[in-house]
Motif scaffolding. Structure first.
Motif, PDB file in Angstrom:
ATOM      1  N   THR A  10      -5.189  -6.521  -3.127  1.00 18.09           N
ATOM      2  CA  THR A  10      -4.102  -7.427  -2.782  1.00 18.09           C
ATOM      3  C   THR A  10      -2.715  -6.813  -2.898  1.00 18.09           C
ATOM      4  O   THR A  10      -1.835  -7.087  -2.084  1.00 18.09           O
ATOM      5  N   HIS A  11      -2.503  -5.968  -3.907  1.00 17.25           N
ATOM      6  CA  HIS A  11      -1.149  -5.468  -4.154  1.00 17.25           C
ATOM      7  C   HIS A  11      -1.059  -3.939  -4.113  1.00 17.25           C
ATOM      8  O   HIS A  11      -0.144  -3.367  -4.703  1.00 17.25           O
ATOM      9  N   ILE A  12      -1.961  -3.310  -3.395  1.00 14.95           N
ATOM     10  CA  ILE A  12      -1.879  -1.847  -3.280  1.00 14.95           C
ATOM     11  C   ILE A  12      -0.552  -1.431  -2.667  1.00 14.95           C
ATOM     12  O   ILE A  12       0.076  -0.458  -3.112  1.00 14.95           O
ATOM     13  N   ALA A  13      -0.091  -2.158  -1.673  1.00 16.42           N
ATOM     14  CA  ALA A  13       1.159  -1.793  -0.994  1.00 16.42           C
ATOM     15  C   ALA A  13       2.361  -1.850  -1.921  1.00 16.42           C
ATOM     16  O   ALA A  13       3.397  -1.242  -1.631  1.00 16.42           O
ATOM     17  N   ASP A  14       2.244  -2.556  -3.033  1.00 16.62           N
ATOM     18  CA  ASP A  14       3.337  -2.647  -3.993  1.00 16.62           C
ATOM     19  C   ASP A  14       3.322  -1.503  -5.003  1.00 16.62           C
ATOM     20  O   ASP A  14       4.226  -1.420  -5.851  1.00 16.62           O
ATOM     21  N   HIS A  15       2.315  -0.653  -4.912  1.00 14.47           N
ATOM     22  CA  HIS A  15       2.170   0.423  -5.902  1.00 14.47           C
ATOM     23  C   HIS A  15       1.922   1.772  -5.224  1.00 14.47           C
ATOM     24  O   HIS A  15       1.104   2.574  -5.683  1.00 14.47           O
ATOM     25  N   LEU A  16       2.638   2.011  -4.168  1.00 10.36           N
ATOM     26  CA  LEU A  16       2.466   3.266  -3.433  1.00 10.36           C
ATOM     27  C   LEU A  16       3.022   4.452  -4.183  1.00 10.36           C
ATOM     28  O   LEU A  16       2.760   5.610  -3.822  1.00 10.36           O
ATOM     29  N   ASP A  17       3.781   4.193  -5.244  1.00  9.66           N
ATOM     30  CA  ASP A  17       4.281   5.279  -6.085  1.00  9.66           C
ATOM     31  C   ASP A  17       3.171   5.876  -6.937  1.00  9.66           C
ATOM     32  O   ASP A  17       3.323   6.995  -7.468  1.00  9.66           O
ATOM     33  N   LEU A  18       2.059   5.162  -7.070  1.00  9.18           N
ATOM     34  CA  LEU A  18       0.922   5.661  -7.840  1.00  9.18           C
ATOM     35  C   LEU A  18       0.001   6.444  -6.910  1.00  9.18           C
ATOM     36  O   LEU A  18      -0.881   5.882  -6.262  1.00  9.18           O
ATOM     37  N   ALA A  19       0.222   7.735  -6.830  1.00 11.26           N
ATOM     38  CA  ALA A  19      -0.558   8.573  -5.921  1.00 11.26           C
ATOM     39  C   ALA A  19      -1.951   8.831  -6.492  1.00 11.26           C
ATOM     40  O   ALA A  19      -2.085   9.299  -7.629  1.00 11.26           O
ATOM     41  N   GLY A  52      -8.910  -6.713   6.036  1.00 10.36           N
ATOM     42  CA  GLY A  52      -9.134  -7.590   7.181  1.00 10.36           C
ATOM     43  C   GLY A  52      -7.849  -7.802   7.957  1.00 10.36           C
ATOM     44  O   GLY A  52      -6.787  -8.008   7.358  1.00 10.36           O
ATOM     45  N   ARG A  53      -7.938  -7.765   9.263  1.00 12.85           N
ATOM     46  CA  ARG A  53      -6.737  -7.953  10.095  1.00 12.85           C
ATOM     47  C   ARG A  53      -6.119  -9.335   9.931  1.00 12.85           C
ATOM     48  O   ARG A  53      -4.909  -9.505  10.062  1.00 12.85           O
ATOM     49  N   SER A  54      -6.951 -10.328   9.656  1.00 16.25           N
ATOM     50  CA  SER A  54      -6.445 -11.699   9.548  1.00 16.25           C
ATOM     51  C   SER A  54      -6.374 -12.169   8.096  1.00 16.25           C
ATOM     52  O   SER A  54      -6.447 -13.365   7.827  1.00 16.25           O
ATOM     53  N   ASP A  55      -6.191 -11.240   7.186  1.00 20.96           N
ATOM     54  CA  ASP A  55      -6.107 -11.557   5.765  1.00 20.96           C
ATOM     55  C   ASP A  55      -4.763 -12.230   5.469  1.00 20.96           C
ATOM     56  O   ASP A  55      -3.707 -11.583   5.550  1.00 20.96           O
ATOM     57  N   ALA A  56      -4.790 -13.505   5.118  1.00 22.29           N
ATOM     58  CA  ALA A  56      -3.552 -14.231   4.852  1.00 22.29           C
ATOM     59  C   ALA A  56      -2.883 -13.798   3.561  1.00 22.29           C
ATOM     60  O   ALA A  56      -1.699 -14.074   3.346  1.00 22.29           O
ATOM     61  N   ASN A  57      -3.616 -13.107   2.693  1.00 20.99           N
ATOM     62  CA  ASN A  57      -3.068 -12.667   1.413  1.00 20.99           C
ATOM     63  C   ASN A  57      -2.472 -11.262   1.462  1.00 20.99           C
ATOM     64  O   ASN A  57      -1.753 -10.873   0.527  1.00 20.99           O
ATOM     65  N   ILE A  58      -2.779 -10.516   2.512  1.00 19.52           N
ATOM     66  CA  ILE A  58      -2.307  -9.130   2.610  1.00 19.52           C
ATOM     67  C   ILE A  58      -1.727  -8.923   4.008  1.00 19.52           C
ATOM     68  O   ILE A  58      -2.469  -8.700   4.974  1.00 19.52           O
ATOM     69  N   PRO A  59      -0.425  -9.003   4.165  1.00 18.88           N
ATOM     70  CA  PRO A  59       0.184  -8.823   5.490  1.00 18.88           C
ATOM     71  C   PRO A  59      -0.142  -7.455   6.083  1.00 18.88           C
ATOM     72  O   PRO A  59      -0.216  -6.448   5.362  1.00 18.88           O
ATOM     73  N   LEU A  60      -0.335  -7.420   7.393  1.00 19.59           N
ATOM     74  CA  LEU A  60      -0.632  -6.158   8.058  1.00 19.59           C
ATOM     75  C   LEU A  60       0.489  -5.142   7.871  1.00 19.59           C
ATOM     76  O   LEU A  60       0.245  -3.938   7.860  1.00 19.59           O
ATOM     77  N   GLU A  61       1.705  -5.632   7.707  1.00 21.93           N
ATOM     78  CA  GLU A  61       2.818  -4.708   7.477  1.00 21.93           C
ATOM     79  C   GLU A  61       2.589  -3.899   6.204  1.00 21.93           C
ATOM     80  O   GLU A  61       2.897  -2.701   6.144  1.00 21.93           O
ATOM     81  N   GLY A  62       2.034  -4.527   5.194  1.00 23.68           N
ATOM     82  CA  GLY A  62       1.721  -3.819   3.965  1.00 23.68           C
ATOM     83  C   GLY A  62       0.618  -2.801   4.155  1.00 23.68           C
ATOM     84  O   GLY A  62       0.679  -1.690   3.610  1.00 23.68           O
ATOM     85  N   VAL A  63      -0.392  -3.165   4.925  1.00 27.28           N
ATOM     86  CA  VAL A  63      -1.479  -2.227   5.211  1.00 27.28           C
ATOM     87  C   VAL A  63      -0.944  -1.013   5.971  1.00 27.28           C
ATOM     88  O   VAL A  63      -1.329   0.135   5.702  1.00 27.28           O
ATOM     89  N   ARG A  64      -0.030  -1.258   6.906  1.00 29.78           N
ATOM     90  CA  ARG A  64       0.561  -0.152   7.661  1.00 29.78           C
ATOM     91  C   ARG A  64       1.364   0.770   6.744  1.00 29.78           C
ATOM     92  O   ARG A  64       1.372   1.996   6.935  1.00 29.78           O
ATOM     93  N   ARG A  65       2.035   0.209   5.753  1.00 29.22           N
ATOM     94  CA  ARG A  65       2.786   1.037   4.813  1.00 29.22           C
ATOM     95  C   ARG A  65       1.855   1.916   3.978  1.00 29.22           C
ATOM     96  O   ARG A  65       2.185   3.065   3.685  1.00 29.22           O
ATOM     97  N   ILE A  66       0.714   1.367   3.612  1.00 29.09           N
ATOM     98  CA  ILE A  66      -0.272   2.173   2.883  1.00 29.09           C
ATOM     99  C   ILE A  66      -0.737   3.338   3.743  1.00 29.09           C
ATOM    100  O   ILE A  66      -0.777   4.495   3.298  1.00 29.09           O
ATOM    101  N   ALA A  67      -1.094   3.034   4.996  1.00 28.33           N
ATOM    102  CA  ALA A  67      -1.580   4.074   5.914  1.00 28.33           C
ATOM    103  C   ALA A  67      -0.525   5.139   6.157  1.00 28.33           C
ATOM    104  O   ALA A  67      -0.838   6.337   6.247  1.00 28.33           O
TER     105      ALA A  67
END
Length: 238
Positions: A154-163, A173-188
């Motif tokens: 749920t909050h991986i995108a908030d902890h990208l400083d932890l390599a 999931g693309r339609s995950d209401a708890n994890i915006p796709l924008e956050g997934v894109r930041r992880i990628a």
């Protein structure tokens, strides 16, 4: 079952008490010990080590792994577990908010230590939802694991400083209401070399007990996870 020694030669899964680094005692659900088998530490969603988590551990045990799930909610009240009805979700979220991730990671480390103390030097963490975030953090902070797999962390995108210091695979999931796709894109974008898979599904799609279960996506995610365990990490089940 509270005595770790009682797990020796056990023919069925059992509960064992372990102690975290800060002295907190918690229960872990552990499958029968398999000498030299790779170990998988299963990290719960916000619903505790409920029937679904125990069933998943049992399934991993039948597949040739030693599986152990720490009861992270024991820091609030021993034995707490919830289902997936709206009232359960609300109650589970309330409990989750009472537990700091730093404390939960001590409990994860205690479960990893349990596996290693029984001779399972190859340990991987697999987490779901909150557990997915803890799997990501463990990959950066726990030197005793070989890798991590995060299902809709749920909050991986908030902890990208932890390599991560070990290989990590992620499923969203693309339609995950708890994890915006924008956050997934930041992880990628931050970690383009880590395998990250998107599915036509919502939050909790891998859980057979939830209405959000999407069997095609779940099957594919587990196929990829098994390949990751066996090929990328070289962990062959016994």
């Amino acid at each position: 079952m509270n005595d770790l020694k009682a797990l020796v030669g056990a023919k069925q899964a059992a509960w064992a008490t372990v102690t975290a680094a800060d002295g907190h005692k918690l229960q872990c659900y552990a499958t029968p010990d398999r000498p030299q088998a790779p170990a998988i530490v299963v990290l719960q969603e916000i619903f505790g080590v409920n029937q679904y988590v125990r069933d998943l551990c049992d399934q991993l045990g039948r597949q040739g792994y030693f599986a152990v799930a720490p009861a992270l909610f024991d820091r609030v009240q021993p034995g707490l577990e919830f289902g997936y009805e709206p009232k359960d979700v609300a109650a589970a979220r309330e409990v989750r908010q009472k537990i700091d991730d730093a404390a939960a990671l001590l409990d994860v480390a205690a479960a990893v230590h349990l596996a290693r103390s029984w001779g399972h030097d190859q340990v991987v963490v697999i987490g779901f939802c909150w557990g997915g975030t803890l799997a990501w953090k463990s990959a950066a902070l726990n030197p005793d694991i070989r890798g991590a797999i995060a299902f809709y962390g749920t909050h991986i995108a908030d902890h990208l400083d932890l390599a991560p210091k070990v290989p990590v695979m992620m499923h969203f999931g693309r339609s995950d209401a708890n994890i915006p796709l924008e956050g997934v894109r930041r992880i990628a974008a931050a970690y383009p070399d880590l395998p990250l898979h998107l599915y036509d599904a919502g939050h909790g799609f891998a859980c057979e007990a939830r209405a959000a279960h999407e069997p095609v996506s779940a099957q594919l995610a587990w196929q990829r996870s098994r390949a990751f365990l066996e090929t990328t990490l070289g962990l062959k089940p016994s």
